[in-house]
Enzyme design. Sequence first.
Site, PDB file in Angstrom:
ATOM      1  N   ASP A  40      60.041  38.380   3.122  1.00 34.38           N
ATOM      2  CA  ASP A  40      60.338  37.355   3.764  1.00 34.38           C
ATOM      3  C   ASP A  40      61.891  37.143   4.271  1.00 34.38           C
ATOM      4  O   ASP A  40      62.335  35.979   3.846  1.00 34.38           O
ATOM      5  CB  ASP A  40      59.729  36.118   3.310  1.00 34.38           C
ATOM      6  N   GLU A  73      51.626  31.965  11.157  1.00 34.62           N
ATOM      7  CA  GLU A  73      52.553  31.438  10.268  1.00 34.62           C
ATOM      8  C   GLU A  73      53.890  32.218  10.504  1.00 34.62           C
ATOM      9  O   GLU A  73      54.148  32.724  11.555  1.00 34.62           O
ATOM     10  CB  GLU A  73      52.113  32.102   8.784  1.00 34.62           C
TER      11      GLU A  73
END
Length: 323
Positions: free
Chosen positions: A42, A215
């Site tokens: 991430d 997302e």
Amino acid sequence: MKPALALSLLAVTAFSLVSTSCAEKAEDYRGNPVVTDMFTADPAPMVHDDTLYIYTGHDIQNETDKFFKMHDWYAFSTKDMVDYEKHGPLLSVDDFAWAKGDAFAAHTIERGGKFYWYVSIRHKDIRVNEGFSIGVAVADSPLGPFKDAIGEALITDETPNSVVLNIDPAVYIDDDGQAYLFWGSWNEGRWVKLKDNMLEMEGEVHTLEAKNFFEAPFIHKRDDMYYLTYASHYPSTTEYSTSDSITGPWTYRGVINDLLPKSETNHQGIVEFKGNWYFIYHSAALPTGGVYRRSLCVDLLEYDEDGLIKKVERTDTSVPRIK
């Protein structure tokens, strides 16, 4: 000069040129994944003082258990896209008294000489849906020390119009100084204005309308165009939409990063650094990598003549050294 000798000298020269070229190539490319001594996920890039900082989560799951196992966050800095320095852990679940675990995706941004780190983390007490909240840490340096800025979560399951899974924060400060927080998962995105102190919401939470959003929202701007990139579907590709306003409406543009081998998630950050645009993401390319064991990667991001993003060409080399 005899023909045989001339041919011999030519062959030696050609070999020398090839050898030099190979040596330069080895020295001038980092290789993907960029980090190989730990699992990193991430990524969120930030440029400050001639340095690119990439903030990441940290996968520590073993090779057989399921679900994401993450407790802290790191940063990696570079001035030339080849030589990186590792920093951390710089922040962990334990730095938030109200949190109990799951150090998911995060994003760091600078404003007014302070650095704000927005994190996804599970709340100890508030759980209406998935129980995830968004907190904020602050520091006077991009490498900390960071501390909880408000002593409680900024976004929780109890925030009006929040989503089932409040993760993947991304903050953008527009040209007029207005800051915006984007987040979301499970096919639902949200955005809200932030006050100048970066610690409070200003106004209501808005629903993000973007085709195929799943997302990992991320905002960047080039010339007069805003780009909203995000993970789509699950397993995820990276897709994007554009607008002439940060609040939309958003025009769908397509896929820019295909499905990743062994990784069901696709999470990106985009940054301009020293005249180049970079697509920063994770893969599962290390030998023991997988769905819950991901690795930081960097490749070039390119645009066509209309300003639309070309599909990312993922490489094993990463990007060339900035000289």
